[in-house]
Design a protein around this motif. Structure first.
Motif, PDB file in Angstrom:
ATOM      1  N   THR A 780      -3.386 -20.311 -13.449  1.00 34.78           N
ATOM      2  CA  THR A 780      -2.097 -19.362 -13.495  1.00 34.78           C
ATOM      3  C   THR A 780      -2.441 -18.507 -12.470  1.00 34.78           C
ATOM      4  O   THR A 780      -3.082 -17.937 -12.128  1.00 34.78           O
ATOM      5  N   ASN A 781      -1.762 -18.493 -11.691  1.00 33.91           N
ATOM      6  CA  ASN A 781      -1.395 -17.454 -10.516  1.00 33.91           C
ATOM      7  C   ASN A 781      -0.049 -16.523 -10.213  1.00 33.91           C
ATOM      8  O   ASN A 781       1.084 -17.294 -10.341  1.00 33.91           O
ATOM      9  N   LYS A 782      -0.472 -15.155 -10.430  1.00 30.59           N
ATOM     10  CA  LYS A 782       1.102 -14.628  -9.333  1.00 30.59           C
ATOM     11  C   LYS A 782       0.508 -13.705  -8.716  1.00 30.59           C
ATOM     12  O   LYS A 782      -0.245 -12.591  -8.203  1.00 30.59           O
ATOM     13  N   SER A 783       1.696 -13.389  -6.966  1.00 28.02           N
ATOM     14  CA  SER A 783       1.254 -12.771  -5.936  1.00 28.02           C
ATOM     15  C   SER A 783       2.559 -12.031  -6.045  1.00 28.02           C
ATOM     16  O   SER A 783       3.686 -12.168  -7.180  1.00 28.02           O
ATOM     17  N   GLU A 784       2.175 -11.212  -5.464  1.00 29.84           N
ATOM     18  CA  GLU A 784       3.128 -10.426  -4.477  1.00 29.84           C
ATOM     19  C   GLU A 784       3.103  -9.477  -3.634  1.00 29.84           C
ATOM     20  O   GLU A 784       1.461  -8.621  -3.677  1.00 29.84           O
ATOM     21  N   LEU A 785       3.876  -9.245  -2.758  1.00 29.70           N
ATOM     22  CA  LEU A 785       3.811  -8.573  -1.183  1.00 29.70           C
ATOM     23  C   LEU A 785       3.818  -7.348  -1.376  1.00 29.70           C
ATOM     24  O   LEU A 785       5.055  -6.654  -1.855  1.00 29.70           O
ATOM     25  N   LEU A 786       3.010  -6.010  -1.370  1.00 28.74           N
ATOM     26  CA  LEU A 786       2.312  -5.199  -1.373  1.00 28.74           C
ATOM     27  C   LEU A 786       3.029  -3.973  -0.497  1.00 28.74           C
ATOM     28  O   LEU A 786       4.041  -2.956  -1.305  1.00 28.74           O
ATOM     29  N   SER A 787       2.712  -4.732   0.468  1.00 26.62           N
ATOM     30  CA  SER A 787       3.902  -3.707   1.901  1.00 26.62           C
ATOM     31  C   SER A 787       3.139  -4.417   3.171  1.00 26.62           C
ATOM     32  O   SER A 787       2.596  -5.213   2.933  1.00 26.62           O
ATOM     33  N   LEU A 788       4.117  -4.337   4.313  1.00 24.70           N
ATOM     34  CA  LEU A 788       4.220  -4.697   5.033  1.00 24.70           C
ATOM     35  C   LEU A 788       3.911  -4.028   6.638  1.00 24.70           C
ATOM     36  O   LEU A 788       3.795  -4.754   7.159  1.00 24.70           O
ATOM     37  N   SER A 789       3.253  -2.379   6.034  1.00 27.17           N
ATOM     38  CA  SER A 789       3.374  -1.519   7.424  1.00 27.17           C
ATOM     39  C   SER A 789       2.272  -1.093   7.246  1.00 27.17           C
ATOM     40  O   SER A 789       1.256  -0.730   6.183  1.00 27.17           O
ATOM     41  N   SER A 790       1.918  -0.030   8.012  1.00 24.30           N
ATOM     42  CA  SER A 790       0.839   0.752   8.264  1.00 24.30           C
ATOM     43  C   SER A 790       0.886   2.073   8.679  1.00 24.30           C
ATOM     44  O   SER A 790       2.240   2.291   8.835  1.00 24.30           O
ATOM     45  N   ASP A 791      -0.218   3.134   8.186  1.00 18.19           N
ATOM     46  CA  ASP A 791       0.243   4.758   8.950  1.00 18.19           C
ATOM     47  C   ASP A 791       0.365   4.438   9.889  1.00 18.19           C
ATOM     48  O   ASP A 791       1.139   4.994  11.209  1.00 18.19           O
ATOM     49  N   MET A 792      -0.063   3.518  11.329  1.00 18.13           N
ATOM     50  CA  MET A 792       0.601   2.778  12.817  1.00 18.13           C
ATOM     51  C   MET A 792       0.701   2.365  12.664  1.00 18.13           C
ATOM     52  O   MET A 792       1.838   2.091  14.129  1.00 18.13           O
ATOM     53  N   TYR A 793       1.733   0.883  11.639  1.00 17.82           N
ATOM     54  CA  TYR A 793       2.716   0.148  12.479  1.00 17.82           C
ATOM     55  C   TYR A 793       3.565   0.031  11.719  1.00 17.82           C
ATOM     56  O   TYR A 793       3.227  -0.190  10.214  1.00 17.82           O
TER      57      TYR A 793
END
Length: 1018
Positions: A780-793
């Motif tokens: 079993t696997n559970k995924s989560e998108l934590l962020s799409l940005s950074s300090d620069m972009y």
């Protein structure tokens, strides 16, 4: 280990052996005076002329080594214990060895217990091996070497060829489908040139490939580069601590393929394998037949038109295929030289006409040992030659429009009109005669892949191996495609004939130097060290050209120069070349104390030309440890427990950009503008420079436990992993100026995956005649998108992905911070009004008519990635019969049924045939209205849970005592049955990328395969 002993040889056998001894003496006679005296088997004995040397009296022992079923064991080691005097069994499992009085024979073979047997006064000894059920001495392939299974501290799975899934395929991934917990192998269709999709432990990237690194005998490759019949075993490095030694290529896991080889002294053995297979479609979607369609015409349904014929279009484009596979291999050698040679032909036909994949696999490999095994030389030449029908202007071979039109074309329309021309309706969008699509094209894709490698291994002292390896892998593809003047595209586009020509060439050159050293000190402390340097260059070349308006169809794509469009500047052409370098320094340290406490650490320092100027190099460390609890004194009295080991590991791996020049400022010369009465070429920026472009970095922790009971008749492995991938590559919008281009690729977001994997294996039955082996694995696997940005972009917290084709033209998925990967995003349908129009749930949670929809009403309506995978593999043997049954399932996911969405609505009758369920009541109330437009609503997102009886194989083995050693005949049914509530063709759909779970309306159909095979050993 049992032994069956006889005191003397039969007279005929004695005479035969005596003749062999005399013959050997005659052959070596010229050397006797120069080098001393030799024994009858050619081994050197002490020179009787030297009184300073005292001889020990010896006698010859002969016999046979067999396995539990009585089959001879080839290559078993038979050694006089405490000496280097030994031999290996030949193709008949036989051995002959001169031994001193009171000698003890030590017999060993991988997968069996090593036993010591006193010779006593016996002259002939037949020895029956006993399975090593603990298998802790089983060899596991790891990065740049091997380890005993009992010493492994990482999450690694090994599948041997005996346990491969029996299926005729050129894609080796299908051999281990359902065999490894956490490794998802999906075959979305039956296209003979298609490849399986492979995913390990969830989605770890957004823009890059999620496919694992594949190494064939240590050299990078693909799953279709080697004949499945040439594979000995496949090892999967699953966690970061195991894969970190491969640096920027290890994030998605590593699959290590080991091919069959010959070791030690053995006569030439010949294996012949042959398969015949056919297929049938597993399910046909329920479209209206000709008679049912005429009822719609009689009812005056909008768009229904009776053309006066009855045509089963699907039957017109389908065939009963015949697949033929033939393989022959030779293996043999002496104490110093071994060789392998094999050749295989695979002619795999598909259920759609003209779809066929022909492949030829040649292979030659030689290993030679010199200077008393101090130097080992190894060289290999292998590859494949491939050809298949090109039904479209791409690499797929299959034109998706063929199947889609075969199910939607009007069933009352004849294949040809009265004038003999194809029946077509040029005024309808995306509506094409499927038979004409097959017949009015010519095309062929041809490819060759040549793999060469050579290595030299120097062992100056015991335990130290210095190896240099060099390899080159060259892939060449040439393709041609032609549409005749009778093709519908020629009519629609006002042209006479269309041709396309293209070629690809990719060369991977590799050079590696490694040094490994292993030493045991004070009997209890075992150390091993590995250090190495790797250099790899990849060169890619590509060109293609198109032309149309030809004077004749005679030369198809072989007369590109005769077309007029290129001369008029109306046809396209393109060419490119890229090159990249990857350099790495790596090392590993392993330590074991009494086999109870194990520690491993590795590091790779790697540089790539794909990275930006400020981040050319990266470092990827790992550490792992294991504790064999069962070997502790306090566990000695726990008899039912045969093994108990606790493992833990942590590793950092990376993913490099796929394209070569993403960090550089590139220019576009391909744009034309109209100026002063003519078109002129312009130059404009095509990308922004990014000196900070670097690798995606994955950090993974893994904790596992291995347990065995009742002498390992029951074993279990449990792993928990937690992985976070940061610095994800993403496309960011940037301001103009200061940037020259509107977007750029940079590192920014992060994603997390965590899951559990469980494997349980058992041997419930084992008697003289019966054996039942069973294995179940779950993940079993559970995924989560934590962020799409950074300090620069900076990016939005979401991005819409996927695309429904015309006439809908909208995204299917959304990735969003805080959400799992794979979410479907659309309108939630909750009802239907009395006129047959959708009622959806608005953004405020209240019902509203579909006509009043706004984008804010969209929401998550499902997820295309399975949350749970379950696989069950069984092998039953009774005497010479064997039965293998593999089953697998996926649960907790949804499928967007695009075929139902587009062909299950009455309004689509204006474009052709539709599903016969189109006029069924929706939500048990009323059918969709004839004017209800296509809408992406949750009604078409179905539960995808399924359980497949994936493969059933029944075989019988004949054993002979002649020049034919054994013959096995077997039959296989693949994709036998599927238990599911999904209404589409097959619930096994694509799981790749950011848009998993979409059932393509134009997919190549799924098929059931029937195979008859024979395997002969000489």
């Amino acid at each position: 280990m049992e032994r069956i002993c006889t005191e003397s040889l039969p007279p005929l056998r004695k005479m035969h052996n005596e003749k062999k001894r005399i013959a050997k003496l005659i052959l070596i006679a010229p050397f006797i005076f120069a080098t001393g005296t030799y024994a009858a088997d050619g081994s050197n004995v002490q020179n009787e002329a030297s009184p300073m040397i005292t001889q020990q009296k010896t006698r010859q022992i002969t016999g046979t080594v067999v396995d539990k079923s009585g089959e001879p064991v080839i290559g078993a080691n038979v050694v006089v214990k405490g000496t280097t005097n030994g031999t290996v069994t030949d193709i008949d499992g036989k051995y002959a060895l001169d031994v001193p009085d009171k000698a003890i024979l030590q017999i060993s073979y991988i997968g069996y217990l090593t036993q010591d047997i006193p010779v006593g006064n016996q002259n002939v000894m037949t020895i029956r091996l006993v399975d090593d059920t603990q298998s802790l001495d089983e060899v596991v392939v790891v990065g740049y070497g091997t380890q005993k299974k009992g010493e492994v501290a990482s999450a690694i799975s090994t599948i041997k060829s005996d346990n491969f899934v029996k299926v005729p395929t050129s894609d080796a991934a299908q051999l281990i489908r359902g065999q490894v917990a956490g490794l998802s192998i999906v075959t979305p269709d039956a296209n003979p040139v298609g490849n399986s999709q492979i995913s390990l432990r969830g989605a770890n990237t957004l823009l890059q490939s999620a496919a694992p690194l594949v190494l064939i005998d240590g050299i990078p490759g693909d799953m279709n580069m080697v004949s499945p019949d040439d594979i000995e075993q496949i090892d999967v490095l699953k966690d970061g601590s195991a894969a970190a030694i491969y640096g920027t290529r290890g994030t998605n896991g590593v699959i290590l393929i080991t091919t069959k080889n010959a070791k030690g002294e053995m006569p030439t053995s010949v294996d012949v394998n042959a398969y015949l297979a056919t297929q049938q479609i597993t399910k046909k979607l329920p479209f209206f037949t000709a008679d049912e369609y005429r009822n719609l015409v009689a009812q005056g349904k909008p768009g229904a038109q009776d053309d006066g014929s009855s045509t089963n279009w699907l039957d017109e484009v389908m065939q009963t295929p015949l697949t033929q596979i033939y393989n022959i291999s030779l293996r043999g050698g002496t104490k110093t030289t071994n060789y392998v040679a094999s050749f295989e032909y695979r002619g795999i036909e598909g259920i759609i006409k003209r779809t066929k994949n022909q492949m030829y696999y040649p292979r030659v490999e030689v290993t030679h040992r010199m200077f008393n095994n101090m130097l080992k030389l190894n060289a290999s030449l292998s590859g494949y030659k491939q050809s298949y029908f090109a039904g479209s202007d791409d690499d797929n071979g299959y034109n998706k429009e063929v199947y889609r039109n075969a199910i939607t074309y009007n069933p009352t329309t004849p294949v040809r009109g009265e004038d003999g021309k194809w029946s077509e309706s040029p005024s309808k969008t995306d509506y094409l005669n499927p038979v004409a699509l097959l017949e009015e094209v010519e095309g062929e894709n041809q490819a060759t892949n040549l793999r060469m490698f050579a290595s030299a291994t120097l062992t100056p002292i015991e335990g130290l191996d210095i190896k240099y390896l060099v390899s080159s892998n060259t892939y060449n593809q040439t393709r041609g495609y032609y549409e005749t003047t009778n093709h519908i595209a020629s009519y629609k586009n006002g042209r006479t004939g269309f041709a396309s020509r293209g070629t690809k060439r990719k060369v991977d050159d590799l050079s590696e130097v490694t040094a490994s050293w292993k030493k045991t000190l004070f009997k209890d402390h075992t150390f091993s060290l590995l250090g190495g340097y790797s250099w790899m260059r990849t060169n890619y070349q590509f060109y293609w050209m198109q032309n149309f308006n030809f004077p004749s169809d005679d030369y198809t794509y072989n007369g590109m120069q005769t077309g007029q469009a290129l001369k008029d500047g109306r046809a396209a052409e393109n060419s490119e070349q890229t090159e990249s370098l990857l350099i790495g320094y790596f090392g590993r340290f392993n330590y074991s104390y009494k086999g109870k406490y194990m520690l491993a650490a590795s590091v790779r320092h790697e540089g790539s030309s794909k990275f930006g100027a400020n981040h050319k190099w990266g470092t990827f460390p790992s550490v792992s440890g294991a504790w064999s609890i069962k070997d502790e004194d306090f566990m000695e009295d726990v008899k039912p427990l045969s093994q108990l080991k606790l493992r833990a590991g942590y590793g950092v791996t990376g993913t490099a950009p796929e394209e070569a020049y993403m960090s550089l400022n590139t220019l576009d010369f391909g744009t034309y503008v109209y100026y002063n009465g003519s078109f002129i070429k312009t130059i404009r920026p095509a990308s922004n420079a990014n000196p900070n472009l670097r690798w995606e970095r994955k950090k993974e922790a893994n904790v596992g436990i291995d347990a065995g009971f009742l002498d390992d008749r029951l074993t279990a492995t449990v792993d928990y992993y937690h992985r976070t991938t940061s610095d994800l590559l993403w496309r960011y919008q940037v301001p103009l100026p200061p940037y020259l281009y509107s977007d750029m690729t940079a590192n920014g977001g992060s994603v997390r995956n965590q899951g559990i994997e469980v494997t349980v294996s058992a041997l419930p039955v084992q008697t003289k005649d019966w054996q039942w082996q069973t294995s179940v694995n779950y993940s079993t696997n559970k995924s989560e998108l934590l962020s799409l940005s950074s300090d620069m972009y900076v990016s939005n917290d979401y991005s819409d992905q996927g695309w429904l084709p015309e006439p809908m033209q909208m995204a299917t998925h959304r990735i969003e911070v805080g959400q799992p990967i794979g979410n479907f995003y659309g309108y939630k349908s909750i009802d239907i009004d009395e006129t047959g129009h959708w009622i959806i749930e608005g953004a405020d949670g209240n019902p509203k008519p579909i006509a009043d929809q706004v984008p804010d009403d969209k929401k998550v309506i499902g997820n295309g990635l399975p949350k749970h995978y379950l696989n069950w593999n069984n092998t039953v043997r009774w005497k010479n019969f064997d039965l293998n049954v593999t089953m697998r399932g996926a649960f907790g996911f949804d499928i967007l049924n695009v075929a139902k969405l587009q062909f299950g609505a009455p309004i689509m009758l204006t474009r052709g045939n539709i599903l016969n369920t189109s006029y069924d009541k929706v939500y048990g109330k009323t059918p969709l209205a004839d004017d209800q437009g296509l809408q992406y609503v949750s009604y078409y997102v179905e539960k995808g849970d399924y359980w497949k009886i994936d493969n059933v194989t029944l075989g019988y083995t004949f054993n002979f005592n002649t020049w034919v050693k054994s013959l096995r005949v077997y039959g296989t049914i693949s994709n036998l049955a599927t238990i599911t509530g999904y209404s589409g063709i097959d619930p096994e759909v694509s799981i790749g990328g950011l848009t998993p779970g979409v059932d393509d309306k134009s997919r190549y159909p799924a098929a059931r395969t029937y195979t008859l095979g024979v395997s002969v050993k000489f």
